[in-house]
Write a protein that holds these residues in place. Structure first.
Motif, short mmCIF file in Angstrom:
data_model
loop_
_atom_site.label_atom_id
_atom_site.label_comp_id
_atom_site.label_asym_id
_atom_site.label_seq_id
_atom_site.Cartn_x
_atom_site.Cartn_y
_atom_site.Cartn_z
N THR A 76 0.67 -1.54 -0.07
CA THR A 76 -0.25 -0.06 -0.20
C THR A 76 0.86 1.28 0.01
OG1 THR A 76 -1.40 -0.99 1.70
CG2 THR A 76 -1.59 1.25 1.14
N ASP A 77 1.96 1.33 0.97
CA ASP A 77 2.51 2.68 1.49
C ASP A 77 3.73 2.62 -0.30
OD1 ASP A 77 2.19 2.79 3.53
OD2 ASP A 77 3.33 2.07 4.52
N THR A 78 3.80 1.63 -0.85
CA THR A 78 4.63 1.75 -2.06
C THR A 78 3.56 1.76 -3.53
OG1 THR A 78 5.74 -0.06 -1.24
CG2 THR A 78 6.20 1.00 -3.90
N VAL B 187 1.02 3.85 -3.02
CA VAL B 187 0.40 5.71 -2.81
C VAL B 187 1.51 6.99 -2.82
CG1 VAL B 187 -0.19 7.38 -0.67
CG2 VAL B 187 -1.21 5.03 -0.87
N GLU B 188 2.66 6.49 -2.19
CA GLU B 188 4.02 6.66 -2.81
C GLU B 188 4.37 6.94 -4.18
OE1 GLU B 188 7.17 5.30 -0.40
OE2 GLU B 188 6.41 5.44 1.45
N ALA B 189 4.05 6.24 -5.14
CA ALA B 189 4.87 6.05 -6.11
C ALA B 189 3.08 7.08 -6.63
CB ALA B 189 4.06 5.05 -7.09
N LYS C 70 1.50 9.30 -5.75
CA LYS C 70 2.26 11.26 -5.23
C LYS C 70 3.12 11.50 -6.10
CE LYS C 70 0.42 11.64 0.08
NZ LYS C 70 1.36 11.74 0.74
N ALA C 71 4.01 10.69 -6.04
CA ALA C 71 5.45 10.85 -7.26
C ALA C 71 4.80 11.68 -8.72
CB ALA C 71 5.90 10.08 -7.12
N THR D 264 -2.21 14.13 -4.90
CA THR D 264 -1.73 15.14 -3.57
C THR D 264 -1.75 14.68 -2.29
OG1 THR D 264 -3.93 16.62 -3.89
CG2 THR D 264 -2.22 17.00 -4.61
N ILE E 103 1.46 3.55 -10.45
CA ILE E 103 0.45 3.11 -9.58
C ILE E 103 0.71 1.48 -9.75
CG2 ILE E 103 -0.83 4.44 -7.71
CD1 ILE E 103 -3.25 2.83 -9.70
N ALA F 128 4.48 0.10 -9.55
CA ALA F 128 4.93 0.27 -8.48
C ALA F 128 4.33 -1.51 -7.87
CB ALA F 128 4.24 1.50 -7.88
#
Length: 115
Positions: free
Chosen positions: A15-17, A19-21, A23-24, A28, A74, A77
């Motif tokens: 999940t975190d991976t 979400v980080e992708a 955002k990158a 927002t 996503i 990722a």
């Protein structure tokens, strides 16, 4: 402004991976919803208890023009090209409320960038 929502079903360990992708790629923020699901294969059981891996739904409300790049990010990722890793899909959004402060900040950033 036109908006769309991406809903992505992913295993909790990525999940975190994802979400980080997102955002990158321009998102927002994201809303994470704990979930469980069923797929083509039966879940393994041990003494009648399901051994399904926990799942999250990652919900991303996006301006229409960045949806494709966020979806691609996503997908990469989350390794969605591999079986059992997750799925994502896009839905149109008819109306949005509650983003007024974000929209005003976005307009200010555009003014600062171009003027």
């Amino acid at each position: 402004m036109k908006f769309k929502v991406i809903l992505a079903s992913v295993k909790t360990d990525i999940t975190d991976t994802v979400v980080e992708a997102a955002k990158a790629a321009g998102a927002t923020g994201a809303t994470i919803i704990p979930a469980r699901g069923t797929g083509m294969r039966e879940a393994k059981t041990f003494f009648g208890l399901s051994l399904e891996a926990p799942t999250d739904i990652v919900m991303l409300l996006l301006e229409e023009h960045i949806v494709r790049q966020v979806l691609a990010a996503i997908s990469a990722a989350g390794k969605f090209d591999q079986p059992g890793t997750g799925i994502a899909f896009v839905l149109p959004v008819e109306s949005v409320v509650g983003l007024e402060s974000q929209l005003e900040r976005f307009k200010q950033e555009v003014r600062e960038q171009y003027f």
